[in-house]
Design an enzyme around this catalytic site. Structure first.
Site, PDB file in Angstrom:
ATOM      1  CE  LYS A 103     -31.926  -5.933  27.769  1.00  0.00           C
ATOM      2  NZ  LYS A 103     -32.263  -6.883  28.757  1.00  0.00           N
ATOM      3  CE  LYS A 157     -33.049  -7.564  20.310  1.00  0.00           C
ATOM      4  NZ  LYS A 157     -32.508  -8.563  21.339  1.00  0.00           N
ATOM      5  CE  LYS A 165     -44.101  -3.785  25.345  1.00  0.00           C
ATOM      6  NZ  LYS A 165     -44.455  -4.330  25.771  1.00  0.00           N
TER       7      LYS A 165
END
Ligand code: TYM
Length: 324
Positions: free
Chosen positions: A110, A191, A194
């Site tokens: 991230k 994976k 959202k």
């Protein structure tokens, strides 16, 4: 009886990965000493809008109740309502090392290459450890992507106990037999999440038609065989999903669909997923007419969580040498 804690970020909706990886088990196995935390403070570690966070927190709470969490049995609460989470996180930050946080896969994924990465993204796993250790959890039901964070929570608990005396239960993660790592329907190497484009993510809020469409358009692999294997990531993911929603194991499913085409197979996966989600979607629709139910659950949940958290914090403050 085992003390259980788990958490989920308030991105509003649930996707099928969240549901089969974690939340379904939360609901099926719930008991009075189980704690489920909507981690709004974790959601602040990446750029976000205040209104969306508020709205997402309420929405997610509604979905959790729709998924079968019963506030009369288990404790469902919002992380920021229990101040001890941030207090303990600070103390544990002084136990965790910079190096081990910097090596975390999620931080790299991230944070790498991004401008203005928050310090909170680095210390994220320590707040997660605080969530777990505050409740002296024996077990933490999660999907496979949280394995590394749980390892760190265990390391922090052990190090703390070694340095300051036995204070924390060292938690054990638990994973589902199928659906521990649901992959994106468009990118079978990532994976389901959202943050990826919607077409590969099955949302609980999707209509049955939309669900069917997404599954029918899922990427498949070369060949025509319906079997699991490293060379067939798309079909393997659909088999794993079907196994998760029907409870049948993969060899049984491979046998059933031997000789069937991809089209037929996907049609049946779609039907099974929709049948599986129907009760949750129906309950979600009912809850829309009873907003007080969710508010009340979170209010009572915070009270119950606070009582446990306060007890742990008192012991921690003594152990680390803070003046009473
Ligand atoms: P989060 O919000 O990303 O996900 C919530 C739960 O859903 C699981 N999950 C999946 N399982 C299978 N396949 C997938 N594609 C998939 N995507 C998500 C996750 O493994 C998780 O169990 N850091 C945590 C939240 C957290 C937490 C905690 C968890 C904060 N404090 C304390 C446990 C204990 C997270 O971001 O999960």
């Amino acid at each position: 009886m085992a003390r259980v804690l788990s958490g989920i970020q308030p991105t509003g909706d649930l996707h099928l990965g969240n549901y089969v990886g974690a939340i379904r088990r939360w609901a099926e196995q719930q008991a009075p000493n189980h704690f489920f935390c909507i981690v709004d403070l974790h959601a602040m570690t990446v750029p976000y809008e205040a209104d969306e966070l508020r709205q997402g927190t309420r929405e997610l709470a509604t979905w959790l109740l729709a998924a079968g969490l019963d506030p009369r049995t288990a404790t469902v609460f919002v992380q920021s309502h229990v101040r001890e989470h941030t207090e303990l996180a600070w103390i544990l930050q002084c136990v965790a090392s910079y190096g081990e946080l910097h090596r975390m896969t999620q931080f790299k994924e991230k944070g790498e290459g991004k401008q203005g990465v928050s310090a909170g993204l680095l210390t994220y796993p320590v707040l997660q450890a605080a969530d777990i250790l505050l409740y002296q959890a024996d077990e933490v039901p999660i999907g496979a992507d949280q394995r590394q964070h749980l390892e760190l929570s265990r390391t922090i608990a052990e190090r703390f106990n070694h340095r300051f005396g036995e204070t924390f239960t060292v938690p054990t993660p638990t994973f589902p037999t199928a659906g521990a790592r649901v992959m994106d329907l468009q990118h079978a190497d990532r994976k389901m999440s959202k943050s990826l484009p919607e077409s590969g993510t099955l949302l609980l809020s999707d209509t049955e038609k939309a669900t069917e469409k997404k599954i029918k358009r899922a990427v498949t692999d070369s060949g025509t065989e319906i079997r699991a294997g490293d060379d067939k990531p798309g079909i393997t993911n659909l088999l794993d999903l079907l196994s998760a929603v029907t409870g049948e194991d993969i060899p049984t499913l491979e046998q059933r669909y031997a000789g069937a085409g991809y089209g037929t197979f996907k049609g049946e996966v779609a039907e099974a997923v929709n049948a599986f989600l129907r009760p949750v979607r129906d309950r979600r629709a009912e809850l829309a007419d009873e907003p007080g139910t969710v508010e009340q659950a979170l209010h009572e949940g915070a009270d119950r969580a606070r009582a446990v958290a306060a007890e742990t914090m008192a012991a921690v403050r003594d152990a680390v040498g803070l003046l009473r």
